[in-house]
Design a protein around this motif. Structure first.
Motif, PDB file in Angstrom:
ATOM      1  N   ARG A 117       0.871  -1.177   0.000  1.00  9.30           N
ATOM      2  CA  ARG A 117       0.000   0.000   0.000  1.00  9.30           C
ATOM      3  C   ARG A 117       0.898   1.214   0.000  1.00  9.30           C
ATOM      4  O   ARG A 117       1.969   1.206   0.596  1.00  9.30           O
ATOM      5  CB  ARG A 117      -0.939  -0.009   1.200  1.00  9.30           C
TER       6      ARG A 117
ATOM      7  N   ARG B 198       4.062   8.008  -5.051  1.00  6.85           N
ATOM      8  CA  ARG B 198       3.794   6.878  -5.955  1.00  6.85           C
ATOM      9  C   ARG B 198       5.011   6.604  -6.849  1.00  6.85           C
ATOM     10  O   ARG B 198       5.377   5.448  -7.067  1.00  6.85           O
ATOM     11  CB  ARG B 198       2.576   7.274  -6.803  1.00  6.85           C
TER      12      ARG B 198
ATOM     13  N   ASP C  49      -3.038  -1.647  -2.695  1.00  7.41           N
ATOM     14  CA  ASP C  49      -4.149  -1.060  -1.975  1.00  7.41           C
ATOM     15  C   ASP C  49      -4.153   0.430  -2.338  1.00  7.41           C
ATOM     16  O   ASP C  49      -3.393   1.207  -1.778  1.00  7.41           O
ATOM     17  CB  ASP C  49      -3.916  -1.256  -0.466  1.00  7.41           C
ATOM     18  N   ARG C  50      -4.950   0.793  -3.307  1.00  2.00           N
ATOM     19  CA  ARG C  50      -4.999   2.109  -3.942  1.00  2.00           C
ATOM     20  C   ARG C  50      -3.813   2.312  -4.880  1.00  2.00           C
ATOM     21  O   ARG C  50      -2.701   1.926  -4.591  1.00  2.00           O
ATOM     22  CB  ARG C  50      -4.993   3.268  -2.938  1.00  2.00           C
TER      23      ARG C  50
ATOM     24  N   SER D 232      -6.972   6.385  -7.376  1.00  2.00           N
ATOM     25  CA  SER D 232      -7.336   7.162  -6.175  1.00  2.00           C
ATOM     26  C   SER D 232      -7.098   8.642  -6.426  1.00  2.00           C
ATOM     27  O   SER D 232      -7.887   9.486  -6.007  1.00  2.00           O
ATOM     28  CB  SER D 232      -6.511   6.722  -4.957  1.00  2.00           C
TER      29      SER D 232
ATOM     30  N   GLN E 196      -8.354  13.536  -6.159  1.00  2.17           N
ATOM     31  CA  GLN E 196      -7.783  14.839  -6.500  1.00  2.17           C
ATOM     32  C   GLN E 196      -8.448  15.462  -7.727  1.00  2.17           C
ATOM     33  O   GLN E 196      -8.629  16.676  -7.770  1.00  2.17           O
ATOM     34  CB  GLN E 196      -6.262  14.723  -6.697  1.00  2.17           C
TER      35      GLN E 196
ATOM     36  N   ASP F 101      -7.928  10.594   9.204  1.00  2.09           N
ATOM     37  CA  ASP F 101      -6.862  11.410   8.622  1.00  2.09           C
ATOM     38  C   ASP F 101      -7.457  12.658   7.964  1.00  2.09           C
ATOM     39  O   ASP F 101      -8.663  12.882   7.992  1.00  2.09           O
ATOM     40  CB  ASP F 101      -5.986  10.581   7.662  1.00  2.09           C
TER      41      ASP F 101
ATOM     42  N   GLU G 244     -10.132  11.973   5.349  1.00  3.42           N
ATOM     43  CA  GLU G 244     -11.370  11.424   5.914  1.00  3.42           C
ATOM     44  C   GLU G 244     -12.181  12.500   6.639  1.00  3.42           C
ATOM     45  O   GLU G 244     -13.387  12.385   6.794  1.00  3.42           O
ATOM     46  CB  GLU G 244     -11.052  10.276   6.881  1.00  3.42           C
TER      47      GLU G 244
HETATM   48  P1  TYD Z   1      -5.142   5.201   2.761  1.00  2.00           P
HETATM   49  O1  TYD Z   1      -4.207   5.250   3.880  1.00  2.00           O
HETATM   50  O2  TYD Z   1      -4.899   4.247   1.651  1.00  2.00           O
HETATM   51  O3  TYD Z   1      -6.583   5.067   3.388  1.00  2.00           O
HETATM   52  P2  TYD Z   1      -7.628   3.907   3.434  1.00  2.00           P
HETATM   53  O4  TYD Z   1      -7.108   2.956   4.460  1.00  2.00           O
HETATM   54  O5  TYD Z   1      -8.820   4.668   3.858  1.00  2.00           O
HETATM   55  O6  TYD Z   1      -7.698   3.332   2.064  1.00  2.00           O
HETATM   56  O7  TYD Z   1      -5.310   6.631   2.127  1.00  2.00           O
HETATM   57  C1  TYD Z   1      -5.473   7.708   2.975  1.00  2.00           C
HETATM   58  C2  TYD Z   1      -6.340   8.751   2.369  1.00  2.00           C
HETATM   59  O8  TYD Z   1      -5.706   9.313   1.242  1.00  2.00           O
HETATM   60  C3  TYD Z   1      -7.681   8.224   1.926  1.00  2.00           C
HETATM   61  O9  TYD Z   1      -8.694   9.049   2.482  1.00  2.00           O
HETATM   62  C4  TYD Z   1      -7.659   8.373   0.431  1.00  2.00           C
HETATM   63  C5  TYD Z   1      -6.634   9.438   0.189  1.00  2.00           C
HETATM   64  N1  TYD Z   1      -5.897   9.319  -1.081  1.00  2.00           N
HETATM   65  C6  TYD Z   1      -6.003  10.344  -2.017  1.00  2.00           C
HETATM   66  O10 TYD Z   1      -6.707  11.330  -1.803  1.00  2.00           O
HETATM   67  N2  TYD Z   1      -5.291  10.257  -3.181  1.00  2.00           N
HETATM   68  C7  TYD Z   1      -4.483   9.204  -3.458  1.00  2.00           C
HETATM   69  O11 TYD Z   1      -3.855   9.158  -4.535  1.00  2.00           O
HETATM   70  C8  TYD Z   1      -4.375   8.150  -2.469  1.00  2.00           C
HETATM   71  C9  TYD Z   1      -3.492   6.970  -2.693  1.00  2.00           C
HETATM   72  C10 TYD Z   1      -5.110   8.252  -1.311  1.00  2.00           C
END
Ligand code: TYD
Length: 209
Positions: A39, A75, A96-97, A101, A106, A154, A157
């Motif tokens: 992740r 990334r 995981d994302r 995302s 964004q 976070d 969220e």
């Molecule tokens: P993450 O820790 O992967 O959260 P979760 O466990 O909820 O999947 O990601 C944290 C936060 O970042 C989540 O609210 C989504 C956001 N995010 C973006 O806005 N853009 C991105 O490219 C990524 C990867 C995450």
């Protein structure tokens, strides 16, 4: 042994991605494949530092462009340091994302230009895109309900519901834009049913390779 590939998981917070990623990873390893879950930021030192800035609730003044570029930077680092070496060794890398995302949060969420966010992210990942992406679909309301049980939130969220609706709508648009890559999975089914469905698709891909 088949060449390495990326399988990514997307969904709003609380969609159950993590449970499914673990289940898929176990399934693949049991079948004799090399599989690795990651992740973002993937355990890279630079990525961890970037993520700290991104999720810090005190950073209320962060510009949307800054946010998008920081996610893309983290990334890029993870791709170079972790993902590419694994792919070269023939691993199935389960993420995981990934950049979807950034397109959902964004571009759709923060109203940044879609083509710009896509171009920057494709550059960041050197055009290495997932073989398949699972979008685990739960509505923002269901997501909120599930998140209420979480102790820590976070910066993302903490956004209001209208932001989460935009993100959700974004994912729906992504399904239309990339129908050959993104598969919608009903996130309200039982975890076991969801795993079964995911495995059905993955089995097909693994046979094709
Ligand atoms: P993450 O820790 O992967 O959260 P979760 O466990 O909820 O999947 O990601 C944290 C936060 O970042 C989540 O609210 C989504 C956001 N995010 C973006 O806005 N853009 C991105 O490219 C990524 C990867 C995450």
């Amino acid at each position: 042994m088949a060449k390495g590939m990326i399988i990514s998981f997307e969904g709003t917070d609380g969609s159950g991605k993590t449970t499914q990623i673990k289940a898929l990873s176990e399934y693949l390893v049991n079948k004799g494949y090399k599989a690795q879950m990651l992740r973002e930021p993937g355990g890279t030192k630079i990525g961890e530092e970037i993520r700290h800035i991104l999720l810090n609730k005190d950073n209320t003044e962060m510009a949307s462009l800054t946010e998008m570029l920081l996610y893309a930077s983290s990334r890029a680092q993870m791709m170079e340091e972790k993902v590419q070496p694994l792919l070269n060794e023939g691993y199935v890398v389960i993420l995981d994302r990934f950049f979807d995302s950034s397109l959902a949060y964004q571009s759709y969420g923060r109203n940044l230009d879609f083509d710009a966010v896509l171009a920057i992210n494709l550059a960041a990942v050197k055009n290495i895109i997932p073989k398949i992406t699972f979008f685990i679909d739960i509505t923002p309301e269901q997501s909120l309900k599930r998140r209420k049980n979480a102790t820590e939130t976070d910066r993302l969220e903490n956004e209001d519901m209208s932001f989460h609706y935009k993100v959700y709508e974004g994912y729906k648009q992504l399904l239309k834009r990339f129908p050959e890559r993104i598969i919608r999975i009903d996130g309200t089914e039982t975890p076991k049913e969801i795993t079964k469905e995911i495995i059905k698709y993955v089995d097909i891909i693994m046979k094709e390779e």
